[in-house]
Enzyme design. Sequence first.
Site, PDB file in Angstrom:
ATOM      1  N   GLU A 127       0.638  -1.447  -0.382  1.00  0.00           N
ATOM      2  CA  GLU A 127      -0.397  -0.185  -0.335  1.00  0.00           C
ATOM      3  C   GLU A 127       0.843   1.334  -0.229  1.00  0.00           C
ATOM      4  OE1 GLU A 127      -3.066   0.202  -0.448  1.00  0.00           O
ATOM      5  OE2 GLU A 127      -3.766  -2.145  -0.779  1.00  0.00           O
ATOM      6  N   TYR A 187      -5.966   6.913   4.205  1.00  0.00           N
ATOM      7  CA  TYR A 187      -5.961   5.995   3.611  1.00  0.00           C
ATOM      8  C   TYR A 187      -5.808   4.550   3.951  1.00  0.00           C
ATOM      9  CZ  TYR A 187      -5.814   3.064  -0.404  1.00  0.00           C
ATOM     10  OH  TYR A 187      -5.239   1.911  -1.460  1.00  0.00           O
ATOM     11  N   ASP A 201      -9.873   6.118  -1.071  1.00  0.00           N
ATOM     12  CA  ASP A 201      -8.433   6.541  -2.261  1.00  0.00           C
ATOM     13  C   ASP A 201      -9.380   6.750  -3.692  1.00  0.00           C
ATOM     14  OD1 ASP A 201      -9.408   4.922  -4.211  1.00  0.00           O
ATOM     15  OD2 ASP A 201      -7.783   3.751  -4.544  1.00  0.00           O
TER      16      ASP A 201
END
Length: 291
Positions: A32, A115, A133
């Site tokens: 991520e 996020y 996102d």
Amino acid sequence: MRNSPSQTAETRAQTGETRASAHSAWGVLVSEVMLQQTPVARVEPVWRAWIDRWPTPAALAAASPAQVIRAWGRLGYPRRALRLHAAAAAIVERHGGVVPDDIESLRALPGIGEYTAGAVIAFAFGRPALALDTNVRRVLARHDAGRARPPGSVTAGERERALEFLPTGVDGATWMAAIMELGALVCTARSPRCEVCPIAAGCRWRASGYPEAEKAARRQPRYTGSDRQARGAILAILRDCAGPVTGRRIEMSWPDAVQRDRALDSLVADGLVEPLPRGRYGLPASASPHG
DNA sequence: GAGCCGTGGCT
DNA sequence: TAGCCAAGGCT
């Protein structure tokens, strides 16, 4: 554009990767962070090498910044690499080397914002969490608010509305991944494929005739000739050389002396470059206090 | 909240 | 070819 983490996670699972891969919280966290501003196709090989080399937070924490910066390669925004390194150290110090599974602890880690914290909760731990996102926000802006684009930054209203949709049970993470994928592949920014969209019937943006955004999107500054490019040129020299380089070598990496010095100073301030005796420069051998 | 922070693919 | 585009975290 980035693809959804869930898609790559499933792909990786099917290829038989096991420990410290996409299914581990560490693997998800690393992916991520890498995916924050970089397309999945470029992330994939770097992520694999990274996880092979540093399969746990403790392993990464034991590496030097120089190793980390080189392993980051050309993913871009190399400060992310240092933040990931610092996050690994914090996970070791604060959480015994185990990736925490609560939003607050995740958000307290360097480089982990709203996020990414939500994405780790959802995709690593399988619990419902908001991972807003740009793709998810665009889907919700269009379908729910009837607008072409979401606001400039995440608003309380967006969170509230998204939470109303988010399933509370085990389907929460799946829903989050599904919306993310929908935004990345179907409800795209420029050419939405409404004819194949499974929720087109309830889309307010579509129903109201695709009204344009009220405000023009902020234009991206030029990269050519920018400080960012200068920083990239200097760092590329240091990445590609096995050891320290001379000041002369740095001088050759960028023609404008004023801009070069400014870029070099900022790289040093960021902890990406270390000034050495006799006018030489190198990648930091040990963590800088700046992080 | 606006601006900064890389890189590479697409047009 | 030069410009456009992607886009989360931090200050």
